[in-house]
Enzyme design. Structure first.
Site, PDB file in Angstrom:
ATOM      1  N   LYS A   1       0.232  -3.482  16.884  1.00 11.59           N
ATOM      2  CA  LYS A   1       1.113  -5.001  17.683  1.00 11.59           C
ATOM      3  C   LYS A   1       2.130  -4.087  18.602  1.00 11.59           C
ATOM      4  O   LYS A   1       1.966  -4.295  19.363  1.00 11.59           O
ATOM      5  CB  LYS A   1       1.634  -5.517  17.128  1.00 11.59           C
ATOM      6  CG  LYS A   1       0.531  -6.044  15.847  1.00 11.59           C
ATOM      7  CD  LYS A   1       1.357  -7.162  14.824  1.00 11.59           C
ATOM      8  CE  LYS A   1       0.533  -7.776  13.710  1.00 11.59           C
ATOM      9  NZ  LYS A   1       1.584  -8.340  13.037  1.00 11.59           N
ATOM     10  N   GLY A   2       2.572  -2.800  17.851  1.00  9.60           N
ATOM     11  CA  GLY A   2       3.102  -2.137  18.128  1.00  9.60           C
ATOM     12  C   GLY A   2       3.614  -2.142  20.279  1.00  9.60           C
ATOM     13  O   GLY A   2       4.126  -1.597  20.621  1.00  9.60           O
TER      14      GLY A   2
ATOM     15  N   ASP B   1       2.962   9.987  16.214  1.00 12.56           N
ATOM     16  CA  ASP B   1       3.239  10.610  15.291  1.00 12.56           C
ATOM     17  C   ASP B   1       2.391  12.107  15.318  1.00 12.56           C
ATOM     18  O   ASP B   1       2.497  13.046  15.780  1.00 12.56           O
ATOM     19  CB  ASP B   1       3.824   9.703  14.130  1.00 12.56           C
ATOM     20  CG  ASP B   1       4.458   9.923  13.006  1.00 12.56           C
ATOM     21  OD1 ASP B   1       5.536  11.330  13.863  1.00 12.56           O
ATOM     22  OD2 ASP B   1       4.349  10.296  12.116  1.00 12.56           O
TER      23      ASP B   1
ATOM     24  N   LYS C   1       6.334  11.922  19.241  1.00 15.52           N
ATOM     25  CA  LYS C   1       7.271  12.474  17.750  1.00 15.52           C
ATOM     26  C   LYS C   1       6.676  13.899  18.011  1.00 15.52           C
ATOM     27  O   LYS C   1       5.768  14.405  17.306  1.00 15.52           O
ATOM     28  CB  LYS C   1       7.071  12.153  17.195  1.00 15.52           C
ATOM     29  CG  LYS C   1       8.011  10.958  16.544  1.00 15.52           C
ATOM     30  CD  LYS C   1       8.277  10.665  15.417  1.00 15.52           C
ATOM     31  CE  LYS C   1       9.240   9.048  15.171  1.00 15.52           C
ATOM     32  NZ  LYS C   1       8.445   8.593  13.779  1.00 15.52           N
TER      33      LYS C   1
ATOM     34  N   ASP D   1       8.290  -2.108  15.047  1.00 11.93           N
ATOM     35  CA  ASP D   1       8.970  -3.121  14.253  1.00 11.93           C
ATOM     36  C   ASP D   1       9.627  -2.135  13.104  1.00 11.93           C
ATOM     37  O   ASP D   1       8.707  -0.616  12.943  1.00 11.93           O
ATOM     38  CB  ASP D   1       8.126  -3.795  13.898  1.00 11.93           C
ATOM     39  CG  ASP D   1       7.435  -3.545  12.689  1.00 11.93           C
ATOM     40  OD1 ASP D   1       6.415  -2.220  13.612  1.00 11.93           O
ATOM     41  OD2 ASP D   1       6.479  -3.885  11.236  1.00 11.93           O
TER      42      ASP D   1
ATOM     43  N   ARG E   1      10.682  -5.948  17.045  1.00 13.24           N
ATOM     44  CA  ARG E   1       9.703  -5.890  18.528  1.00 13.24           C
ATOM     45  C   ARG E   1      10.442  -6.173  19.390  1.00 13.24           C
ATOM     46  O   ARG E   1       9.948  -5.850  20.772  1.00 13.24           O
ATOM     47  CB  ARG E   1       8.794  -6.813  17.576  1.00 13.24           C
ATOM     48  CG  ARG E   1       7.819  -6.229  16.703  1.00 13.24           C
ATOM     49  CD  ARG E   1       6.775  -6.111  16.656  1.00 13.24           C
ATOM     50  NE  ARG E   1       6.051  -6.346  15.735  1.00 13.24           N
ATOM     51  CZ  ARG E   1       5.205  -5.722  14.866  1.00 13.24           C
ATOM     52  NH1 ARG E   1       5.053  -4.101  16.340  1.00 13.24           N
ATOM     53  NH2 ARG E   1       4.313  -5.840  13.789  1.00 13.24           N
TER      54      ARG E   1
HETATM   55  P1  5GP Z   1       0.393   8.226  14.345  1.00 13.23           P
HETATM   56  O1  5GP Z   1      -0.920   8.003  13.700  1.00 13.23           O
HETATM   57  O2  5GP Z   1       0.417   9.298  15.501  1.00 13.23           O
HETATM   58  O3  5GP Z   1       0.987   9.144  12.460  1.00 13.23           O
HETATM   59  O4  5GP Z   1       1.212   6.825  14.304  1.00 13.23           O
HETATM   60  C1  5GP Z   1       1.477   6.411  14.867  1.00 13.23           C
HETATM   61  C2  5GP Z   1       1.721   4.936  14.536  1.00 13.23           C
HETATM   62  O5  5GP Z   1       2.474   5.194  13.818  1.00 13.23           O
HETATM   63  C3  5GP Z   1       1.956   4.143  15.908  1.00 13.23           C
HETATM   64  O6  5GP Z   1       1.249   3.373  16.321  1.00 13.23           O
HETATM   65  C4  5GP Z   1       3.243   2.981  14.638  1.00 13.23           C
HETATM   66  O7  5GP Z   1       2.448   2.241  14.630  1.00 13.23           O
HETATM   67  C5  5GP Z   1       3.829   4.749  13.524  1.00 13.23           C
HETATM   68  N1  5GP Z   1       5.019   4.692  13.916  1.00 13.23           N
HETATM   69  C6  5GP Z   1       4.797   5.992  13.891  1.00 13.23           C
HETATM   70  N2  5GP Z   1       6.394   6.255  13.981  1.00 13.23           N
HETATM   71  C7  5GP Z   1       6.735   5.077  14.144  1.00 13.23           C
HETATM   72  C8  5GP Z   1       8.208   5.014  13.666  1.00 13.23           C
HETATM   73  O8  5GP Z   1       9.171   5.939  14.189  1.00 13.23           O
HETATM   74  N3  5GP Z   1       8.502   3.577  14.473  1.00 13.23           N
HETATM   75  C9  5GP Z   1       8.019   2.456  14.116  1.00 13.23           C
HETATM   76  N4  5GP Z   1       8.302   1.747  14.435  1.00 13.23           N
HETATM   77  N5  5GP Z   1       6.268   2.531  13.854  1.00 13.23           N
HETATM   78  C10 5GP Z   1       6.204   4.626  14.291  1.00 13.23           C
HETATM   79 MG    MG Z   2       1.154   1.509  15.901  1.00  7.21          MG
END
Ligand code: 5GP
Ligand code: MG
Length: 174
Positions: free
Chosen positions: A44-45, A104, A132, A160, A166
């Site tokens: 959703k983000g 992330d 990040k 969120d 959001r």
């Molecule tokens: P990854 O798969 O790169 O480890 O994580 C990415 C997903 O984790 C993003 O699409 C998001 O949904 C969530 N995410 C990572 N860091 C944050 C953060 O600081 N805040 C929020 N709300 N979601 C995060």
């Molecule tokens: Mg996400």
């Protein structure tokens, strides 16, 4: 009315808006008029960022949506993602930009990129508002990004915490 939690603003609505204008120019400069561009918004983000970015793109685009569920804690790629909602049109031969709110470890984008590449698009790029960078574990290149983000949990502008925040027009940490 006011928000119940204390949120420290990190990126203002104006910061975000200005950066999106710059990203959209980068994208416009890289694709030619005849390229068929498909924006894949990750739900959703990614919905707020996608909505604002596409309205700054003065070119023809299609928009698709995907929703994948969150995963466990394993640090390695499982090679499978739980797709709750898939794109609904044929992307073979098309140019894809996957859009998410924040990257992330890179796992989400890594898995989705692999998944979509099996549908034979002409090209796939990635675009995230926040990166990040220091947390990266998966080998995924972010072609367009808004800001390098410190390792803090951020909310707002689509992102969120337990379903809340959001709707904030800015991005902050709780
Ligand atoms: P990854 O798969 O790169 O480890 O994580 C990415 C997903 O984790 C993003 O699409 C998001 O949904 C969530 N995410 C990572 N860091 C944050 C953060 O600081 N805040 C929020 N709300 N979601 C995060
Ligand atoms: Mg996400």
């Amino acid at each position: 009315m006011e928000y119940k939690s204390d949120i420290t603003q990190l990126y203002s609505a104006d910061n975000i808006k200005n950066r999106i204008k710059e990203i959209s120019s980068e994208i416009e400069n890289e694709y030619k008029t005849n390229d068929e561009l498909v924006i894949v918004c990750l739900l959703k983000g990614g919905f707020t960022f996608t909505a604002d970015l596409i309205r700054e793109l003065f070119m023809d685009v299609r928009v698709e949506f995907m929703c994948v569920s969150s995963y466990g804690n394993e640090l390695k790629s499982s090679g499978v993602i739980n797709i709750k909602q898939d794109i609904s049109s044929d992307i073979s031969g098309k140019n894809i930009i996957i859009i998410d709110d924040i990257v992330d470890t890179g796992r989400t984008l890594f898995e989705i990129r692999n998944y979509l590449s099996k549908k034979n698009p002409n090209s796939i790029k990635t675009c995230c508002l926040l990166d990040k960078k220091e947390k990266r574990e998966f080998d995924i290149n972010i072609d367009y990004y808004g800001f390098v983000c410190p390792d803090v949990f951020v909310v707002g502008y689509g992102m969120d915490a337990s379903g809340m925040y959001r709707n904030l027009p800015y991005i902050g940490k709780i």
